[in-house]
Structure formats: structure tokens, C-alpha cells
Scaffold this motif. Structure first.
Motif, PDB file in Angstrom:
ATOM      1  N   LEU A 152      -2.984  -2.117  -6.583  1.00  0.00           N
ATOM      2  CA  LEU A 152      -2.822  -1.534  -5.187  1.00  0.00           C
ATOM      3  C   LEU A 152      -2.775  -1.952  -4.224  1.00  0.00           C
ATOM      4  O   LEU A 152      -1.580  -2.095  -3.543  1.00  0.00           O
ATOM      5  CB  LEU A 152      -2.957  -0.039  -5.165  1.00  0.00           C
ATOM      6  N   ARG A 153      -3.941  -2.474  -4.247  1.00  0.00           N
ATOM      7  CA  ARG A 153      -3.927  -2.885  -2.325  1.00  0.00           C
ATOM      8  C   ARG A 153      -4.015  -4.490  -2.489  1.00  0.00           C
ATOM      9  O   ARG A 153      -3.578  -4.980  -1.012  1.00  0.00           O
ATOM     10  CB  ARG A 153      -5.886  -2.971  -2.929  1.00  0.00           C
ATOM     11  N   ARG A 154      -3.926  -5.548  -3.675  1.00  0.00           N
ATOM     12  CA  ARG A 154      -3.042  -6.299  -3.390  1.00  0.00           C
ATOM     13  C   ARG A 154      -2.079  -6.508  -3.343  1.00  0.00           C
ATOM     14  O   ARG A 154      -1.280  -7.216  -2.893  1.00  0.00           O
ATOM     15  CB  ARG A 154      -4.172  -7.556  -4.661  1.00  0.00           C
ATOM     16  N   GLU A 155      -0.949  -5.206  -3.904  1.00  0.00           N
ATOM     17  CA  GLU A 155       0.366  -5.799  -3.681  1.00  0.00           C
ATOM     18  C   GLU A 155       0.642  -5.060  -2.447  1.00  0.00           C
ATOM     19  O   GLU A 155       1.738  -5.270  -1.962  1.00  0.00           O
ATOM     20  CB  GLU A 155       0.854  -4.896  -4.888  1.00  0.00           C
ATOM     21  N   ASN A 156      -0.363  -4.486  -1.997  1.00  0.00           N
ATOM     22  CA  ASN A 156       0.585  -4.173  -0.459  1.00  0.00           C
ATOM     23  C   ASN A 156      -0.709  -4.241   0.502  1.00  0.00           C
ATOM     24  O   ASN A 156      -1.924  -3.645   1.054  1.00  0.00           O
ATOM     25  CB  ASN A 156       0.177  -2.654  -0.642  1.00  0.00           C
ATOM     26  N   PRO A 157      -1.266  -5.665   1.402  1.00  0.00           N
ATOM     27  CA  PRO A 157      -1.806  -5.721   1.499  1.00  0.00           C
ATOM     28  C   PRO A 157      -1.559  -5.310   3.515  1.00  0.00           C
ATOM     29  O   PRO A 157      -0.328  -4.856   3.488  1.00  0.00           O
ATOM     30  CB  PRO A 157      -2.345  -7.599   1.943  1.00  0.00           C
ATOM     31  N   GLY A 158      -2.581  -5.618   4.372  1.00  0.00           N
ATOM     32  CA  GLY A 158      -2.334  -4.622   5.489  1.00  0.00           C
ATOM     33  C   GLY A 158      -3.517  -4.416   5.897  1.00  0.00           C
ATOM     34  O   GLY A 158      -4.595  -3.718   5.658  1.00  0.00           O
ATOM     35  N   GLU A 159      -2.904  -3.976   7.363  1.00  0.00           N
ATOM     36  CA  GLU A 159      -3.420  -3.271   8.215  1.00  0.00           C
ATOM     37  C   GLU A 159      -4.208  -2.325   7.983  1.00  0.00           C
ATOM     38  O   GLU A 159      -5.033  -0.966   8.459  1.00  0.00           O
ATOM     39  CB  GLU A 159      -2.923  -3.288   9.681  1.00  0.00           C
ATOM     40  N   GLY A 160      -3.050  -0.665   6.542  1.00  0.00           N
ATOM     41  CA  GLY A 160      -3.179   0.130   6.905  1.00  0.00           C
ATOM     42  C   GLY A 160      -4.269   0.355   5.787  1.00  0.00           C
ATOM     43  O   GLY A 160      -4.825   1.649   6.282  1.00  0.00           O
ATOM     44  N   TRP A 161      -4.572  -0.186   5.051  1.00  0.00           N
ATOM     45  CA  TRP A 161      -5.739   0.204   4.076  1.00  0.00           C
ATOM     46  C   TRP A 161      -7.531  -0.361   4.765  1.00  0.00           C
ATOM     47  O   TRP A 161      -7.605  -1.111   5.893  1.00  0.00           O
ATOM     48  CB  TRP A 161      -5.959  -0.313   2.716  1.00  0.00           C
ATOM     49  N   LYS A 162      -7.928   0.823   4.676  1.00  0.00           N
ATOM     50  CA  LYS A 162      -9.827   0.655   5.555  1.00  0.00           C
ATOM     51  C   LYS A 162     -10.361   1.079   4.817  1.00  0.00           C
ATOM     52  O   LYS A 162     -11.028   2.332   4.887  1.00  0.00           O
ATOM     53  CB  LYS A 162      -9.694   1.588   6.761  1.00  0.00           C
ATOM     54  N   CYS A 163     -10.724   0.264   3.809  1.00  0.00           N
ATOM     55  CA  CYS A 163     -11.889   0.577   2.853  1.00  0.00           C
ATOM     56  C   CYS A 163     -12.145  -1.107   2.720  1.00  0.00           C
ATOM     57  O   CYS A 163     -12.189  -1.983   2.663  1.00  0.00           O
ATOM     58  CB  CYS A 163     -10.990   0.707   1.498  1.00  0.00           C
TER      59      CYS A 163
ATOM     60  N   ARG B 147      -3.243  10.187  -8.576  1.00  0.00           N
ATOM     61  CA  ARG B 147      -2.333   9.144  -8.230  1.00  0.00           C
ATOM     62  C   ARG B 147      -1.966   8.761  -6.641  1.00  0.00           C
ATOM     63  O   ARG B 147      -2.603  10.337  -5.815  1.00  0.00           O
ATOM     64  CB  ARG B 147      -0.739   9.735  -8.520  1.00  0.00           C
ATOM     65  N   ILE B 148      -2.008   7.722  -6.061  1.00  0.00           N
ATOM     66  CA  ILE B 148      -1.876   7.740  -4.179  1.00  0.00           C
ATOM     67  C   ILE B 148      -0.851   6.751  -4.244  1.00  0.00           C
ATOM     68  O   ILE B 148      -0.309   5.846  -5.097  1.00  0.00           O
ATOM     69  CB  ILE B 148      -3.489   6.704  -4.128  1.00  0.00           C
ATOM     70  N   VAL B 149      -0.412   6.929  -2.909  1.00  0.00           N
ATOM     71  CA  VAL B 149       0.750   6.195  -2.093  1.00  0.00           C
ATOM     72  C   VAL B 149      -0.935   4.584  -1.562  1.00  0.00           C
ATOM     73  O   VAL B 149      -1.182   5.505  -0.995  1.00  0.00           O
ATOM     74  CB  VAL B 149       1.677   6.523  -1.651  1.00  0.00           C
ATOM     75  N   ALA B 150       0.126   3.560  -1.784  1.00  0.00           N
ATOM     76  CA  ALA B 150      -0.583   2.107  -1.260  1.00  0.00           C
ATOM     77  C   ALA B 150      -0.053   2.702   0.199  1.00  0.00           C
ATOM     78  O   ALA B 150      -1.690   1.477   0.825  1.00  0.00           O
ATOM     79  CB  ALA B 150       0.199   1.318  -2.189  1.00  0.00           C
ATOM     80  N   LYS B 151       0.534   2.470   0.514  1.00  0.00           N
ATOM     81  CA  LYS B 151       1.546   2.754   2.109  1.00  0.00           C
ATOM     82  C   LYS B 151       2.203   4.204   2.217  1.00  0.00           C
ATOM     83  O   LYS B 151       3.079   4.020   1.707  1.00  0.00           O
ATOM     84  CB  LYS B 151       2.222   1.566   2.322  1.00  0.00           C
ATOM     85  N   LEU B 152       1.643   4.305   3.132  1.00  0.00           N
ATOM     86  CA  LEU B 152       1.983   6.037   3.878  1.00  0.00           C
ATOM     87  C   LEU B 152       3.278   5.916   3.853  1.00  0.00           C
ATOM     88  O   LEU B 152       3.531   5.267   4.315  1.00  0.00           O
ATOM     89  CB  LEU B 152       1.168   6.576   4.748  1.00  0.00           C
ATOM     90  N   LEU B 153       4.736   7.055   3.280  1.00  0.00           N
ATOM     91  CA  LEU B 153       6.133   6.644   3.268  1.00  0.00           C
ATOM     92  C   LEU B 153       6.400   7.510   4.850  1.00  0.00           C
ATOM     93  O   LEU B 153       4.931   8.140   6.234  1.00  0.00           O
ATOM     94  CB  LEU B 153       6.419   7.660   2.753  1.00  0.00           C
ATOM     95  N   PRO B 154       7.648   6.920   5.122  1.00  0.00           N
ATOM     96  CA  PRO B 154       7.285   7.601   6.838  1.00  0.00           C
ATOM     97  C   PRO B 154       7.283   9.090   6.757  1.00  0.00           C
ATOM     98  O   PRO B 154       7.803   9.396   5.657  1.00  0.00           O
ATOM     99  CB  PRO B 154       9.135   7.235   6.903  1.00  0.00           C
ATOM    100  N   PRO B 155       7.314   9.576   7.261  1.00  0.00           N
ATOM    101  CA  PRO B 155       7.061  10.893   7.306  1.00  0.00           C
ATOM    102  C   PRO B 155       7.952  11.730   7.995  1.00  0.00           C
ATOM    103  O   PRO B 155       9.201  11.464   8.688  1.00  0.00           O
ATOM    104  CB  PRO B 155       6.002  11.679   9.252  1.00  0.00           C
ATOM    105  N   PRO B 156       8.626  12.976   7.626  1.00  0.00           N
ATOM    106  CA  PRO B 156       9.364  14.073   7.974  1.00  0.00           C
ATOM    107  C   PRO B 156       9.921  14.271   9.169  1.00  0.00           C
ATOM    108  O   PRO B 156       8.321  14.314  10.111  1.00  0.00           O
ATOM    109  CB  PRO B 156       9.095  14.859   7.153  1.00  0.00           C
TER     110      PRO B 156
END
Length: 641
Positions: free
Chosen positions: A611-622, A240-249
């Protein structure tokens, strides 16, 4: 069941008899204490080592934050008591409890263990026993908590399959909510059945319930296959992965006692594209996802203000590869200008840009500088796919010494595939050259710490086919290093005992039969296997003998090219054929460039395409596949491949 107030009364009688009683009292700044009676689901998060290490664990902090954000659930913490405290707890009948409320672990609905490394296995059994919970999953009933585990060691869950109800494979921030929701649904039913809940958990993406799988073996003792025994359980459990990293604690717990890492840690990115063949973390955390500069700086500022910590670590597997690293360093320098704060950028590459980055943080820098060549000969660096010319290492270390750092730590490993004594001698030669270059620019005050660990081939990596080095070879290589490096007062040498490396190999590469060895070793007194002061190495070999298993079968045996691994039904979404191709290239000394420059079709992209299609943007580096990838001649029989 003992009540919290009863536990507190008994603690008052024993705490002054143990080392560091502050480990066991709770009440730290920034803890979350919620109403026990109104919380619908109670979760105990356990790090199965002492408080001093576990309280700093970033994964546990993330889960603690996520669960406590829910109005219908609470999360509390527990750690392994040191041997002095455990003895007194057993003597006085005190069950293991959480620090927030002093509730016994057995009162919780869910207990989650984080297993970042395998030498925590016997501690996990010991904690369950100390909590009054049956150690074996098969002996638990509806009155007991659900026991789950996750972390890098869960990449091969089979050695612990008999003790854990469900494993979370991959990242836990989102899946923990699925698990809590399932527990709420089933445990609130009037005729709650534990097995029905376990079936529901098995249907959650990224959750593996070992009860519903069966392993068969070939005549030579290797695995034939591991298959589900119920239709609801998937044949292949994908991470399991998170597509966009959640806000850190940002509300970090401030410990009561001095701990290993008393600092703010902010994860700047997750995953790595370097492709080092020995590195399990780099393979299993793909793809790379990054946080924005603004999010990192704001989180760091909020966390420093809420804790008063004087150290900030910007965490990742390869900080120099963060796309906006220069902007981030500039922003951190500006935000914390004039404030008493040291800033640490771990996992920097060996190149001058790393020195430039740390130089920008001169006002906030710490006393040492750490680099990880991993191997000292260029031949070995090609094999492990971490190719760095000697001259680049020397130029970088010279730059470090010339800019005011007096101490450099270099990490190496011995025991890599195809390694010779000449490759080990290269470690000596490189260390001497580094010191000589340092003295030219900074005089005789320069120092070097060479940390030399022993390589253990890990699951889900290109080197999962290779054998571990033998104890005799390891000792011979370490003797060479000690004989030559300890002569120089400017060089400090540290190393790993061969027994520690072999134990790690047994546990990380084991199959289901290893669970009985672990259980017997624990009954023989094994615990705190990562600690020289407490571990009982002599507990392990009799445990193997009792169950008719040969330790060398798991360590010193080269795997067949078509061998089915014990973890075959668990996937980190990196295809076995890709790993084997990379292994073949290592034998020829071929290197692969950074995945950001060229995609080698490891399997990550198609697995997480949606997941990548649903969460586009600069966060992914693949990147997308830009060039065809050569195929190996052999097609491996891989489930789900």
C-alpha cells in the motif's frame, strides 16, 4: 412488516409523552434522503446509544457520506431510544426505524453498528430485539438483514461473536463498498443463500465472520486456539486501512436537539507515533497518515458554511504531532478571521508549543485548556511510556494561566501496573503545585479540574498481559484523592466508579464464553451500561454465575507470557512480540522515543508495504527501519507472526 406511514401515525400519538421528542423525528438539515424503491442496497447505520451522543460520531458520518455517494445504495441512521421512548414503542408495537424514511430496520439489506466502546454491547442486543430481528446470528435466515459491526471495540470481537454476522476490523471507508458489492451480488441471485454471502464476506480483507471459526480451551480455562472451520476463512484476520485519507464529509447533519458535540469535526491525521503503552487507539490506528493543510482548511470552511456551527474541532490522537501544525493554525486563523467560531485542538502535548498554538487561535479559542499527563510520578510515566518531567508540566500550566486561561483540566489514570499509593499521592501533590503556580501569575481566580479514570488493560497493547486493579485498591486510591483534593474549592475532582471499570474490563478482555454472559445480563435488564440513570449493575454477576464463569478470571489474573489471547486471530498489524518486548521494557522503566524518530519494527511497515509503495507521498509518516531492534529472549507462539 409495518410501513413508514403506519409508524408515523403511531409516533404522533406518543412523541409528546417522552423527553426530547426531537431525537426521534428526523428531518434535520443536511440529511440525505434517497428514493427507497430505486436504491439497490439499503444500509442502516446504527449508533447504539442515544441520539444526543451518536449523531456526532465521526465514523458514522464518514460511512453515511461514503454510501450515499453511490447511485445504487442509500444509507440512513438509527440510534438507541431512551428508556421512556423504548417502553412506549414496545407498548404500541413500533419497531425501531431509521430517521430519514421511518423504514423499520428489519427492511434493510445491511445494518452496520459502530462500537467505539464495549459498554454499548447490551444496547446492541436491545436494538436488534426492538427491531424485530433475532438477536443471535444463528437464528437469522435469508429474510433478515446482514448485521455487521466495527469500531475500536471490534479489536476483540469475541464477546459479541454470537450476535454479529461479520465484523469489520480496522478502517471502514473502503471496505464498506466491498461489503455492499458482495451483498448486491448474492442477494440479487434467485436462490440467495445467507451462508454463501457470509463465505464471500469472510474472503474480504479486514472482514471477520465468527461463524466460520471455532475456539478451543485448555484445562485452566484459557484459550488454546481459534481456527477457521472452512478453507475460505483466513487463519489471521488483518485490519483494513486506507492508504490515503479520503476527503472528509462536509455536509454535517445539524441536530434537532442540543447534543454532546454540536460542532464541525475535521480529522487532520490518523494514527499516533507516541507509543503510550496503555493506549489502544494509538496501537491499533497505526500508521500515521496526514491530510494537507489546504484540504483541512477547505473542508472546515465548507462544513462551517453548510451547518452554521460555531465550533470547529481539528481531530487527531495527538494534534501537536501533525507535521504542519503551525501552518495549519495560521491558515485557520486567517480563513476564519472576524467570524464567530471557536476552534478546538484536542490532544495537545504538554509543552509550551501547545500553548503557543492555542495562543495563535486567541480570537477563536474556548474557555478551558485540557492536558493529559496520565500519571503524576515520573516513575509511573516511564512505565506507561509517557515521560514528562514535573517541571515541564508546571512550566506549561503556568504559561496557560499567564495567557488568560482560568481553567485547566488534567487527565490522570489510577490502576496502572506497579502503581503504589505514593504514585497516587503524586496526583494530589502535582495538582496542588499547578494551582499554586497558577495563583502566582493569575491570582485566586484560577481553577483546576482533575479527571481521574481507572486504567483497563486493553487488547492489542503492551499491557494486555497485566491484571486490572482490584475494587478494594481502586476505592482506597480514590478515597485518598477525595480526602485531600476536595478540600480546595479551586479544584474539581471527577472519577470513575470501580464497577464501571470492571465491567469494561470483562467486556474488552473476554472470550467467546462472554457472549452468553452478555445475553443473560441483557435478559436480566442490562442496557445503557455507560449511564448511571439506566444501567443495572446487579444484572451482571448473576449472569456470570449462571454460566459458571468467574469475573476475576477476566480482570484480576496476570496473563502468562505465552498465553493465547481470545483475540489472537485478529491483528492490528502490530506484532505480539513487539508488544511483549515493550511490556518487558515497561517493567524496567525504559521508555521508547517517538516512532517518527526511530522505527522499532512493530510490524506495520511490512504488513502495508505494498500500500505504501502504491501510495507514496507526504501523507504517510512512518519511517524506514533505521536501527536494529533488540529481541526479547522468549519467542511467543503467535499465529501469523
Amino acid at each position: 412488516m409495518m410501513k413508514p406511514e403506519q409508524i408515523e401515525i403511531k409516533l404522533d400519538r406518543i412523541l409528546l409523552k417522552v423527553q426530547k421528542p426531537g431525537r426521534y423525528v428526523g428531518g434535520e438539515l443536511n440529511i440525505t434522503v434517497k428514493d427507497w424503491e430505486t436504491a439497490r442496497t439499503k444500509v442502516a447505520l446504527v449508533f447504539p446509544d442515544i441520539y444526543d451522543i451518536g449523531v456526532s460520531n465521526v465514523g458514522l458520518k464518514i460511512l453515511y457520506d461514503q454510501i450515499n455517494q453511490r447511485e445504487d445504495a442509500l444509507a440512513e441512521r438509527a440510534y438507541a431510544p431512551w428508556v421512556d421512548m423504548e417502553a412506549l414503542m414496545r407498548e404500541h408495537g413500533i419497531p425501531l426505524y431509521t430517521l430519514e424514511s421511518k423504514q423499520p430496520l428489519a427492511c434493510f439489506d445491511l445494518i452496520g453498528f459502530t462500537l467505539p466502546y464495549e459498554t454499548l454491547y447490551t444496547n446492541t442486543l436491545n436494538i436488534l430485539d426492538l427491531a424485530g430481528i433475532p438477536v443471535r446470528s444463528s437464528e437469522r435466515d435469508e429474510s433478515h438483514p446482514i448485521i455487521i459491526a466495527g469500531g475500536h471495540a471490534a479489536t476483540n470481537p469475541e464477546p459479541m461473536h454470537a450476535f454479529i454476522d461479520a465484523f469489520v476490523i480496522g478502517e471502514g471507508e473502503e471496505v464498506i463498498h466491498d461489503v455492499v458489492n458482495a451483498i448486491q451480488k448474492f442477494k440479487s441471485a434467485p436462490n440467495y443463500k445467507r451462508d454463501e454471502l457470509l463465505v464471500a464476506l469472510a474472503q474480504i480483507s479486514g472482514v471477520y465472520v465468527p461463524k466460520f471459526y471455532e475456539t478451543t480451551y485448555l484445562e485452566d480455562g484459557t484459550v488454546a486456539n481459534t481456527l477457521p472451520t472452512i478453507p475460505e476463512a483466513p487463519k489471521l484476520v488483518n485490519k483494513r486501512i486506507v492508504a490515503k485519507l479520503l476527503p472528509p464529509p462536509v455536509k454535517f447533519i445539524v441536530p434537532n436537539v442540543e447534543v454532546i458535540h454540536n460542532r464541525v469535526s475535521v480529522e487532520i491525521m490518523r494514527g499516533c507515533t507516541r507509543g503510550c503503552r496503555f493506549c489502544q487507539a494509538g496501537m491499533i490506528t497505526r500508521p500515521v497518515r496526514e491530510r494537507s493543510v489546504q484540504e483541512v482548511v477547505d473542508a472546515a470552511d465548507a462544513a462551517v458554511r453548510s451547518t452554521g456551527f460555531e465550533e470547529l474541532a481539528l481531530m487527531s490522537l495527538s494534534s501537536s504531532d501533525y507535521t504542519y501544525i503551525n501552518e495549519l493554525v495560521d491558515a485557520i486563523s486567517k480563513r476564519f478571521e472576524g467570524r464567530k467560531l471557536s476552534v478546538n485542538l484536542p490532544s495537545l502535548r504538554i509543552e509550551s508549543v501547545s500553548v503557543d498554538l492555542m495562543d495563535k487561535l486567541k480570537q477563536h479559542r474556548t474557555g478551558g485548556f485540557t492536558l493529559a499527563p496520565e500519571a503524576a510520578s515520573e516513575r509511573m510515566r516511564r512505565i506507561i511510556n509517557k515521560f514528562i518531567p514535573d517541571e515541564e508540566i508546571l512550566n506549561t500550566t503556568r504559561d496557560i494561566y499567564s495567557r488568560g486561561w482560568t481553567t485547566i483540566k488534567l487527565y490522570f489514570m489510577i490502576g496502572h501496573p506497579s502503581e503504589t499509593l505514593e504514585d497516587v499521592q503524586a496526583i494530589v501533590d502535582l495538582c496542588r503545585r499547578v494551582i499554586d503556580e497558577g495563583r502566582k501569575v493569575a491570582g485566586w481566580k484560577v481553577k483546576l479540574h482533575a479527571g481521574v479514570s481507572t486504567f483497563v488493560p486493553k487488547p492489542q497493547t503492551p499491557f494486555q498481559w497485566v491484571a486490572c486493579d482490584t475494587r478494594e485498591n481502586i476505592l482506597e486510591k480514590q478515597a485518598l484523592l477525595k480526602r485531600q483534593l476536595l478540600k480546595d474549592k479551586s479544584i474539581k475532582l471527577s472519577w470513575t466508579k470501580p464497577e464501571d471499570s470492571l465491567l469494561e474490563a470483562w467486556l474488552s478482555r473476554g472470550d467467546r464464553r462472554m457472549s452468553e454472559v452478555i445475553y443473560t445480563a441483557w435478559k436480566n435488564g442490562a442496557k445503557f451500561d455507560a449511564w448511571d440513570e439506566a444501567k443495572k449493575q446487579e444484572a451482571w454477576l448473576p449472569a456470570f454465575e449462571e454460566h459458571g464463569l468467574d469475573p476475576a478470571f477476566y480482570t484480576h489474573r496476570q496473563r502468562r507470557t505465552d498465553e493465547v489471547f481470545p483475540w489472537e486471530h485478529i491483528t492490528a498489524a502490530v506484532r505480539k512480540n513487539f508488544l511483549f518486548q515493550d511490556f518487558r521494557q515497561s517493567l524496567e522503566g525504559q521508555i521508547r522515543v517517538d516512532c517518527r524518530l526511530n522505527c522499532f519494527a512493530c510490524g506495520i511497515l511490512p504488513t502495508f508495504a505494498n500500500l505504501r509503495r502504491e501510495n507514496p507521498g507526504e501523507g504517510w509518516k512512518c519511517p524506514d527501519v533505521k536501527s536494529p531492534v533488540s529481541k526479547v529472549n522468549i519467542e511467543l507462539p503467535v499465529m501469523g507472526d
